[in-house]
Design a protein around this motif. Sequence first.
Motif, short mmCIF file in Angstrom:
data_model
loop_
_atom_site.label_atom_id
_atom_site.label_comp_id
_atom_site.label_asym_id
_atom_site.label_seq_id
_atom_site.Cartn_x
_atom_site.Cartn_y
_atom_site.Cartn_z
N VAL A 44 21.17 54.63 -6.27
CA VAL A 44 20.83 55.94 -5.73
C VAL A 44 20.71 55.86 -4.21
O VAL A 44 20.24 54.87 -3.65
CB VAL A 44 19.51 56.50 -6.32
CG1 VAL A 44 19.62 56.67 -7.82
CG2 VAL A 44 18.33 55.59 -5.98
N ASP A 45 21.15 56.94 -3.55
CA ASP A 45 20.91 57.08 -2.12
C ASP A 45 20.65 58.55 -1.82
O ASP A 45 20.47 59.36 -2.73
CB ASP A 45 22.05 56.49 -1.30
CG ASP A 45 23.24 57.42 -1.14
OD1 ASP A 45 23.39 58.40 -1.91
OD2 ASP A 45 24.05 57.19 -0.22
N MET A 46 20.66 58.90 -0.52
CA MET A 46 20.30 60.26 -0.13
C MET A 46 21.35 60.92 0.77
O MET A 46 21.11 62.02 1.26
CB MET A 46 18.94 60.27 0.57
CG MET A 46 17.83 59.68 -0.30
SD MET A 46 16.21 59.61 0.53
CE MET A 46 15.71 61.32 0.45
N GLU A 47 22.50 60.26 0.99
CA GLU A 47 23.47 60.81 1.94
C GLU A 47 24.93 60.82 1.51
O GLU A 47 25.70 61.67 1.98
CB GLU A 47 23.40 60.03 3.27
CG GLU A 47 22.11 60.16 4.02
CD GLU A 47 21.03 59.20 3.56
OE1 GLU A 47 19.83 59.52 3.69
OE2 GLU A 47 21.39 58.12 3.03
N SER A 48 25.37 59.92 0.65
CA SER A 48 26.81 59.69 0.48
C SER A 48 27.59 60.90 -0.01
O SER A 48 28.71 61.15 0.45
CB SER A 48 27.05 58.51 -0.48
OG SER A 48 26.62 57.31 0.12
N PHE A 49 27.05 61.67 -0.95
CA PHE A 49 27.78 62.84 -1.44
C PHE A 49 27.99 63.84 -0.31
O PHE A 49 29.07 64.43 -0.16
CB PHE A 49 27.03 63.49 -2.61
CG PHE A 49 27.83 64.56 -3.32
CD1 PHE A 49 28.60 64.23 -4.42
CD2 PHE A 49 27.83 65.87 -2.88
CE1 PHE A 49 29.36 65.21 -5.08
CE2 PHE A 49 28.57 66.85 -3.53
CZ PHE A 49 29.34 66.52 -4.63
N ALA A 50 26.97 64.03 0.52
CA ALA A 50 27.09 64.96 1.64
C ALA A 50 28.12 64.49 2.65
O ALA A 50 28.93 65.29 3.16
CB ALA A 50 25.72 65.13 2.31
N VAL A 51 28.13 63.20 2.95
CA VAL A 51 29.12 62.66 3.87
C VAL A 51 30.52 62.82 3.30
O VAL A 51 31.47 63.20 4.01
CB VAL A 51 28.81 61.18 4.16
CG1 VAL A 51 29.93 60.54 4.99
CG2 VAL A 51 27.48 61.04 4.90
N LEU A 52 30.67 62.57 2.00
CA LEU A 52 31.97 62.73 1.36
C LEU A 52 32.48 64.16 1.47
O LEU A 52 33.65 64.39 1.79
CB LEU A 52 31.89 62.32 -0.11
CG LEU A 52 33.16 62.56 -0.93
CD1 LEU A 52 34.34 61.75 -0.38
CD2 LEU A 52 32.93 62.24 -2.40
N ARG A 53 31.62 65.14 1.22
CA ARG A 53 32.07 66.53 1.27
C ARG A 53 32.50 66.91 2.69
O ARG A 53 33.47 67.66 2.87
CB ARG A 53 30.96 67.46 0.78
CG ARG A 53 30.67 67.33 -0.70
CD ARG A 53 31.84 67.80 -1.58
NE ARG A 53 32.01 69.25 -1.47
CZ ARG A 53 33.15 69.84 -1.12
NH1 ARG A 53 34.23 69.12 -0.84
NH2 ARG A 53 33.20 71.15 -1.05
N ALA A 54 31.81 66.39 3.70
CA ALA A 54 32.23 66.64 5.08
C ALA A 54 33.60 66.00 5.34
O ALA A 54 34.46 66.60 5.99
CB ALA A 54 31.19 66.12 6.06
N CYS A 55 33.80 64.79 4.83
CA CYS A 55 35.08 64.10 5.00
C CYS A 55 36.21 64.85 4.30
O CYS A 55 37.33 64.93 4.82
CB CYS A 55 34.98 62.68 4.47
SG CYS A 55 33.97 61.56 5.45
N GLN A 56 35.93 65.40 3.13
CA GLN A 56 36.97 66.08 2.37
C GLN A 56 37.51 67.30 3.10
O GLN A 56 38.67 67.68 2.90
CB GLN A 56 36.44 66.46 0.98
CG GLN A 56 36.29 65.27 0.06
CD GLN A 56 35.75 65.64 -1.31
OE1 GLN A 56 35.01 66.61 -1.45
NE2 GLN A 56 36.12 64.87 -2.31
N ARG A 57 36.71 67.92 3.94
CA ARG A 57 37.18 69.07 4.72
C ARG A 57 38.31 68.68 5.66
O ARG A 57 39.10 69.54 6.08
CB ARG A 57 36.03 69.68 5.52
CG ARG A 57 34.98 70.37 4.67
CD ARG A 57 33.86 70.94 5.54
NE ARG A 57 34.35 71.96 6.46
CZ ARG A 57 34.45 73.25 6.15
NH1 ARG A 57 34.11 73.68 4.94
NH2 ARG A 57 34.86 74.11 7.05
N HIS A 58 38.40 67.40 5.99
CA HIS A 58 39.44 66.92 6.90
C HIS A 58 40.37 65.92 6.23
O HIS A 58 41.13 65.22 6.91
CB HIS A 58 38.78 66.27 8.13
CG HIS A 58 37.89 67.22 8.88
ND1 HIS A 58 38.38 68.10 9.83
CD2 HIS A 58 36.55 67.43 8.81
CE1 HIS A 58 37.37 68.81 10.32
NE2 HIS A 58 36.26 68.44 9.72
N ALA A 59 40.30 65.84 4.90
CA ALA A 59 41.15 64.93 4.12
C ALA A 59 40.99 63.48 4.57
O ALA A 59 41.97 62.73 4.64
CB ALA A 59 42.61 65.37 4.18
#
Length: 209
Positions: free
Chosen positions: A144-159
């Motif tokens: 478990v962590d507190m950031e990775s999903f959020a970072v991934l979604r930001a990355c996905q906006r720019h592929a």
Amino acid sequence: MRIETWGSARVLFQMAAAPEYGPHLQARIAPLMTGIGPVEAATVMAATLEGLARDGALPDLVVSLGSAGSARLKHCAVYQASHVAYRDMDASALGFEKGATPLLDLPAVLPLAPMVPGLVPASLSTGANVVTGAAYNQIAQDMVDMESFAVLRACQRHALPLIALRGISDGADPLEGLHSWTEYLHIVDENLAVALDQMRAALEQGLPL
């Protein structure tokens, strides 16, 4: 923050908090510090990538590093996240699968790539709560962590691809305070640096993104 060129890839590193950024990582990278939790991570990561995009300076790869909790993985060892879930999202009362964001065409558990040869994969759950003790029984993922999903979604906006490396700082025993998280971060720092060296070698050998 500094974007590094490793092999043919321009790499942006992200971390959440200064206690995780020890001397071994300091000798290798200058990460974007986003703050702790999914809201801070999403806000800072999205704004940073939008700014880089406007300047025509987006990286080829984002690498997220930090600590994680786990009741089943080896203490202080480093794992690469193979999949990430968002444990805060629960719209099951509306008929959606738990973890799936309503009206968004994405599964509840998202895969991450590329995978670095030689690093041990593990699944990851992101959320705003600190997990401890019996609460691990409610989580399907390995860590478990507190950031990775959020970072991934930001990355996905720019592929942009995301590699998430996590060292297990706690979880074997119930947390007793802040020291339960920070006590072994110096070992996690050293082990994350070793994993980072493996990743750099893989990129320099042509790891496809």
